[in-house]
Design a protein around this motif. Sequence first.
Motif, PDB file in Angstrom:
ATOM      1  N   ASN A   1      28.880 -16.905  -0.106  1.00 50.24           N
ATOM      2  CA  ASN A   1      28.743 -18.313   0.932  1.00 50.24           C
ATOM      3  C   ASN A   1      29.490 -18.410   1.960  1.00 50.24           C
ATOM      4  O   ASN A   1      29.076 -18.724   3.025  1.00 50.24           O
ATOM      5  N   GLY A   2      30.669 -17.591   1.863  1.00 50.99           N
ATOM      6  CA  GLY A   2      31.584 -17.874   2.991  1.00 50.99           C
ATOM      7  C   GLY A   2      31.142 -16.914   4.166  1.00 50.99           C
ATOM      8  O   GLY A   2      31.080 -17.476   5.367  1.00 50.99           O
ATOM      9  N   SER A   3      30.669 -15.707   3.989  1.00 52.48           N
ATOM     10  CA  SER A   3      30.367 -14.663   5.370  1.00 52.48           C
ATOM     11  C   SER A   3      28.930 -14.918   5.535  1.00 52.48           C
ATOM     12  O   SER A   3      28.462 -14.704   6.684  1.00 52.48           O
ATOM     13  N   TYR A   4      28.002 -14.941   4.381  1.00 52.44           N
ATOM     14  CA  TYR A   4      26.453 -15.014   4.643  1.00 52.44           C
ATOM     15  C   TYR A   4      25.947 -16.132   3.843  1.00 52.44           C
ATOM     16  O   TYR A   4      25.425 -15.926   2.696  1.00 52.44           O
TER      17      TYR A   4
ATOM     18  N   HIS B   1      23.415  -6.028  17.313  1.00 50.40           N
ATOM     19  CA  HIS B   1      24.239  -7.440  17.251  1.00 50.40           C
ATOM     20  C   HIS B   1      25.021  -7.598  18.406  1.00 50.40           C
ATOM     21  O   HIS B   1      25.733  -7.230  18.861  1.00 50.40           O
ATOM     22  N   THR B   2      24.710  -9.064  18.745  1.00 50.41           N
ATOM     23  CA  THR B   2      25.459  -9.670  19.974  1.00 50.41           C
ATOM     24  C   THR B   2      25.530 -11.086  19.258  1.00 50.41           C
ATOM     25  O   THR B   2      25.007 -11.648  18.430  1.00 50.41           O
TER      26      THR B   2
ATOM     27  N   CYS C   1      25.104  -9.045  10.631  1.00 49.36           N
ATOM     28  CA  CYS C   1      24.218 -10.029  11.163  1.00 49.36           C
ATOM     29  C   CYS C   1      22.613  -9.869  10.702  1.00 49.36           C
ATOM     30  O   CYS C   1      22.001  -8.623  10.583  1.00 49.36           O
ATOM     31  N   ALA C   2      22.208 -10.675   9.807  1.00 50.04           N
ATOM     32  CA  ALA C   2      21.019 -10.665   9.416  1.00 50.04           C
ATOM     33  C   ALA C   2      19.776 -10.702  10.047  1.00 50.04           C
ATOM     34  O   ALA C   2      18.856  -9.995  10.243  1.00 50.04           O
TER      35      ALA C   2
ATOM     36  N   LEU D   1      21.481  -5.592   1.071  1.00 47.70           N
ATOM     37  CA  LEU D   1      22.760  -6.213   1.394  1.00 47.70           C
ATOM     38  C   LEU D   1      23.584  -5.514   2.142  1.00 47.70           C
ATOM     39  O   LEU D   1      24.607  -5.728   3.114  1.00 47.70           O
ATOM     40  N   SER D   2      23.731  -4.121   1.902  1.00 48.87           N
ATOM     41  CA  SER D   2      24.675  -3.232   2.263  1.00 48.87           C
ATOM     42  C   SER D   2      24.317  -3.077   3.853  1.00 48.87           C
ATOM     43  O   SER D   2      25.037  -2.998   4.721  1.00 48.87           O
ATOM     44  N   VAL D   3      23.120  -2.740   4.247  1.00 49.75           N
ATOM     45  CA  VAL D   3      22.548  -3.035   5.656  1.00 49.75           C
ATOM     46  C   VAL D   3      23.076  -4.036   6.327  1.00 49.75           C
ATOM     47  O   VAL D   3      23.772  -4.047   7.468  1.00 49.75           O
TER      48      VAL D   3
END
Length: 537
Positions: free
Chosen positions: A462-465, A397-398, A387-388, A379-381
């Motif tokens: 839920n909001g961010s991920y 990340h783009t 961006c998963a 989760l920290s990564v």
Amino acid sequence: MEDRVSSLPYSVGRWTKDLDPFGIQLVIIPAHEAGTRAFADWLLLPYVQQRLDRIFIDEVHHLITDKNFRECFARLGDLTLAGAKYTLMSATCPPRDVPEILHILGITELSMVREIRSSTTRTNIQYTVEQCTNDNLYATVQSKFNSIVLQPDERGLIYASTLKDCDQLSQLLSAPKYYAPIDPKEKDKIQEEWFSGVYKWLICTTAYGEGIDYSKVRWVFNVRPQGKTSEVQQGGRAGRDGELSYSHTIFTTFPAHFRGLGLTDDPHGKAGLYAGYQMDTCYRFSFRLYDKETYPCAAIPGAALCGFCLEQVSNGVNLDGPAQISARVPLVPSSEHHVSQPAPINTNLRQMTIADSIIPHQKARNVTNEIMQGITNLLSVIQSRDCARCVVAGTAHTHSHVSEDPYKDYNYIQRRLNACNVPASQFHPFCFLCWAPYRIPGLVHPVPQLGCQLTPDDCPLNGSYPGIFRLVTALVFGRPEIMREVAKYLDIDVEIFSNIFSFTTWLSKDVGSSNEIPNNLAFLNAYYRSSLTESVH
């Protein structure tokens, strides 16, 4: 329990998170709190362990009889990590259940277990059984009730198996009722009035079957008991002063019983109750489930005769001594005993200690903690790169890929994972929306309230991920080279990960002990350890 131990020469305290262990000698804690992570962590504090000598578990048979209803019992194995000696107590723990209880508690070294048993039946209790029709049940109870005269300091208990029977009998006999839905303050008042003699009789369910310790309970009615265990527990309330007392069972129909019922399928002793009702011999033999050797009234000096033996005497049968009735029912038939040569003893072996016995449990717990830490790191990564998809793809990340599917069948795989029936874990609970463990370090994920449905607003990720770990699983599934590394790390056949059907079947495997991690969480840790560890460091 607090009232019972108050007379002991120890300083006693009820456990709370802030309890000072230096000011007390005996800590009392309800089972539903003893199975929590908070208590297990408190028990492992160095200054607590230095003073901890022994753990007592009362009514330990509940680890078997109630394990499907009280998840806390299944987590009591965490207490074994404290490395203290156990004393396990029960009046209704069959010999057959001892191995499973030891398994639940994580006790693997059986050479350190000493089993002490005494007869389940008591010599001063007269056991009788009466059958009636459903329509005549209440009238039968009332007739027996009216025939009994209790002395001022004597009491009676009538146990009913349903709230309906409790209500009906309470109204019919003008006696107070006592069961779980009643307000706690009202229950305390009822109990106090019964103790003081305001009422001599009490109508109750099994909620009052254990723990009551009034010495002069003279009569116990067991009205339609649901199993032999409850009948034994309830009848055991009678005659604790050693005087002649009575346990009278009234039933209408035989309990549900099927031929070939396995021992592990009958934790409440329905089969034992069924057999007892049909016995044409001393009723004490119906208690053989709980004893290694069982004896009839005639073989026990001074024993009160049960209903069957009383009938035999009235018919002129001589019960003078055990020769008239078989005096022993061995746990294992003699034909199954085999004589073998004694094995040589190695006198150079070091004596096993309590510390030695918990090593396997401690190793398993360390592995469990490592897995949870791996999920925390994953989760920290993801949070550090924001961006998963890019984490799994191993790219910078783009924002250009946001509207693109990472692989052809991605949406289908996501739907299959969303529909996957991943079983709940009472040992390592996780959010069904995002699959994040509730106890993950550094993330305060609220646990849903009992009986309330979890909503997206309840999930802090839920909001961010949204659905973060479900998303990661779907992304990883689309990369066969990563899936092979994950399978290798988990030491399982890579074919299991070759299609979504076998993969979701593997994810749906149930968890059997506190040292097992649900497969969906084990998969996430394996992905982090096998594919991200080097890139992170």
